[in-house]
Write a protein that holds these residues in place. Sequence first.
Motif, short mmCIF file in Angstrom:
data_model
loop_
_atom_site.label_atom_id
_atom_site.label_comp_id
_atom_site.label_asym_id
_atom_site.label_seq_id
_atom_site.Cartn_x
_atom_site.Cartn_y
_atom_site.Cartn_z
N PHE A 405 -5.85 -8.36 -4.18
CA PHE A 405 -5.67 -8.75 -5.58
C PHE A 405 -4.30 -8.31 -6.10
N HIS A 406 -3.64 -9.20 -6.85
CA HIS A 406 -2.35 -8.91 -7.48
C HIS A 406 -1.33 -8.40 -6.47
N ARG A 407 -1.33 -9.02 -5.31
CA ARG A 407 -0.45 -8.59 -4.22
C ARG A 407 1.03 -8.61 -4.62
N GLU A 408 1.49 -9.71 -5.22
CA GLU A 408 2.90 -9.82 -5.55
C GLU A 408 3.34 -8.71 -6.50
N GLU A 409 2.52 -8.41 -7.48
CA GLU A 409 2.84 -7.37 -8.45
C GLU A 409 2.90 -6.00 -7.78
N ILE A 410 1.91 -5.70 -6.95
CA ILE A 410 1.87 -4.40 -6.28
C ILE A 410 3.06 -4.22 -5.36
N GLU A 411 3.37 -5.25 -4.58
CA GLU A 411 4.48 -5.11 -3.63
C GLU A 411 5.82 -5.10 -4.35
N ALA A 412 5.91 -5.75 -5.51
CA ALA A 412 7.13 -5.66 -6.32
C ALA A 412 7.31 -4.23 -6.84
N TRP A 413 6.22 -3.60 -7.30
CA TRP A 413 6.31 -2.20 -7.73
C TRP A 413 6.80 -1.31 -6.59
N GLN A 414 6.27 -1.57 -5.41
CA GLN A 414 6.68 -0.75 -4.26
C GLN A 414 8.16 -0.97 -3.95
N ALA A 415 8.61 -2.22 -3.95
CA ALA A 415 10.01 -2.53 -3.63
C ALA A 415 10.96 -1.95 -4.67
N GLN A 416 10.53 -1.89 -5.91
CA GLN A 416 11.39 -1.41 -7.00
C GLN A 416 11.30 0.10 -7.19
N GLY A 417 10.50 0.77 -6.37
CA GLY A 417 10.42 2.22 -6.44
C GLY A 417 9.42 2.78 -7.44
N TRP A 418 8.58 1.91 -8.00
CA TRP A 418 7.56 2.41 -8.93
C TRP A 418 6.33 2.94 -8.19
N LEU A 419 6.15 2.52 -6.96
CA LEU A 419 5.10 3.06 -6.10
C LEU A 419 5.78 3.83 -4.97
N GLU A 420 5.70 5.15 -5.03
CA GLU A 420 6.31 5.95 -3.98
C GLU A 420 5.55 5.82 -2.67
N ARG A 421 4.24 5.59 -2.78
CA ARG A 421 3.44 5.40 -1.57
C ARG A 421 2.33 4.40 -1.86
N LEU A 422 2.04 3.54 -0.89
CA LEU A 422 0.97 2.55 -1.00
C LEU A 422 0.16 2.57 0.28
N ASP A 423 -1.15 2.81 0.16
CA ASP A 423 -2.06 2.76 1.30
C ASP A 423 -3.14 1.72 1.01
N LEU A 424 -3.34 0.81 1.96
CA LEU A 424 -4.30 -0.28 1.79
C LEU A 424 -5.36 -0.19 2.87
N ALA A 425 -6.61 -0.38 2.47
CA ALA A 425 -7.74 -0.34 3.41
C ALA A 425 -8.50 -1.65 3.30
N PHE A 426 -8.27 -2.56 4.24
CA PHE A 426 -9.01 -3.82 4.27
C PHE A 426 -10.08 -3.69 5.36
N SER A 427 -11.30 -3.48 4.91
CA SER A 427 -12.36 -3.01 5.82
C SER A 427 -12.72 -4.01 6.90
N ARG A 428 -12.57 -5.32 6.66
CA ARG A 428 -13.02 -6.32 7.64
C ARG A 428 -11.90 -6.83 8.54
N ASP A 429 -10.70 -6.27 8.44
CA ASP A 429 -9.57 -6.79 9.21
C ASP A 429 -9.46 -6.21 10.61
N GLN A 430 -10.38 -5.35 11.00
CA GLN A 430 -10.38 -4.77 12.33
C GLN A 430 -11.83 -4.48 12.71
N ALA A 431 -12.04 -4.23 13.99
CA ALA A 431 -13.41 -4.01 14.48
C ALA A 431 -14.04 -2.80 13.81
N GLU A 432 -13.28 -1.74 13.63
CA GLU A 432 -13.81 -0.53 13.00
C GLU A 432 -13.55 -0.59 11.50
N ARG A 433 -14.59 -0.41 10.70
CA ARG A 433 -14.45 -0.48 9.25
C ARG A 433 -13.57 0.67 8.74
#
Length: 497
Positions: A405-433
């Motif tokens: 959700f709101h990927r463009e906004e979140i990644e823009a914040w990260q690129a502009q230095g407003w997010l010092e760290r971003l961790d994403l957990a997409f539970s279904r994108d790999q065999a182990e949740r």
Amino acid sequence: MRYFVAALVALSYLVFCVLTVLKHRRTLQRQQAQWGEGRPDAVLVAFASQTGMAEQLALQTTHSLRRAGMAVRMASLGSLTEADLQATQLALFVASTTGEGDAPDAAAGFAQRMARTASDASLAGLRFGVLALGDRSYQQYCAFGLALQAWLRRHHAQPLFDVIEVDNGDAGALRHWQHQLSVLSGHSDDADWSTPSYGRWRLAQRHLLNPGSLGDSVFHLALTPLDLPAPTWQAGDIAEIGPRHGAGEVRAFMQALALQDEALAEALAAYQLPCEPAERDALRGLAPASLLAQLQPLPHRAYSIASLPQDGALELMVRLMHQPDGRPGLGSGWLGLHAQEGQEIALRIRGNSAFHPPADDRPLILVGNGTGLAGLRAHLRARVAAGQRRNWLVFGERSRRHDYFHREEIEAWQAQGWLERLDLAFSRDQAERVYVQDKLRQAADELRTWVGQGASLYVCGSLQGMAAGVAAALEEILGEAALIALAEQGRYRRDVY
């Protein structure tokens, strides 16, 4: 002779009172057996009351849970022992504060036991919630309720949600408590104890955030006020929506009662419509005003606000929920399916001081899943507006492709230095949740560093699963005592539902 008659009357009255008390006690015992109060899994509703307000709210809490089919027992906090609490699995406490931070008189003995009980006594099997009543004009606002929460945490009991503080019977805070009861019981159709005084808003925009997702639809909505001056709010505040039935459901109800009044149809959309034939038959033939008088207004639905006033609209993220019979959820169905763009929406803003931003520019760690991103998004927007860059977002959902959700906004914040760290957990994108709590464990060293530098931790999202998983991970990383201390300092805050 006159004195003999008077004595006989007095004796007769005394016998009557004793028999009445015994009858009441037998009735209460029968009710307790009926309500399952002797069961070990019965919910304990404990109150500490000075003027009767806490007892009355405890009684309303008890009735609400019983209507949902739960076994409940109600007791004065002063009558409970530590052994009672150790034998309880789930407890709800309604606690007043009197004077300058004191316990109510009837709970003074319990407060003394709290002060002297050994710190290693364990209530690890107890889950609990606290409704703290107070008056903000006093310096020690809600002090006894907060002390009770801290004592329970020190004895390893697990909070269901953060303390709900009530300033002079604030109706919004009490609706928040009622919302937590509905989450706990799974019964969300109970009428509001106090109906919000809604304002008039317009649904300006709605779009689907997760097309193709394996999960339920999530909508982003923008609403603008029709009444001036425009209401204001802070990051962390809540929008209470007055939902309405869809036209099809109202039409089916009216057809069952052979009603054709279009004005009545408009009014009925805001009321609970009985489904059982016997309940409907009891309404047959009533005049419109009499019919409406027999119905309960629909209860409100609460959503974290995802924007700030300067954004020009009040924005929400709403996941489409479903009732047991497959029908859309009351609030999410109204906002996601039935209401049309441009249509009027009944909405009230409720301040949520327990989730307001830090008062300074300390580092901020934001953790959430699903539509919990709404509350975190408002906080990030507030941080950007204030020029505060030390922000860390940990967000989880099903898949990166469909549920970021709101990927463009979140990644823009990260690129502009407003997010010092971003961790994403997409539970279904790999065999182990993989979930947000797993991401926290993977970043344990950096998390401890941020907390050591004064960071606050804000958690927003689902009570079931995520909130408990995050709490367990934080206890592992920081230690239980440190996490309790952060909560007492206002540095660990949660908006979970």
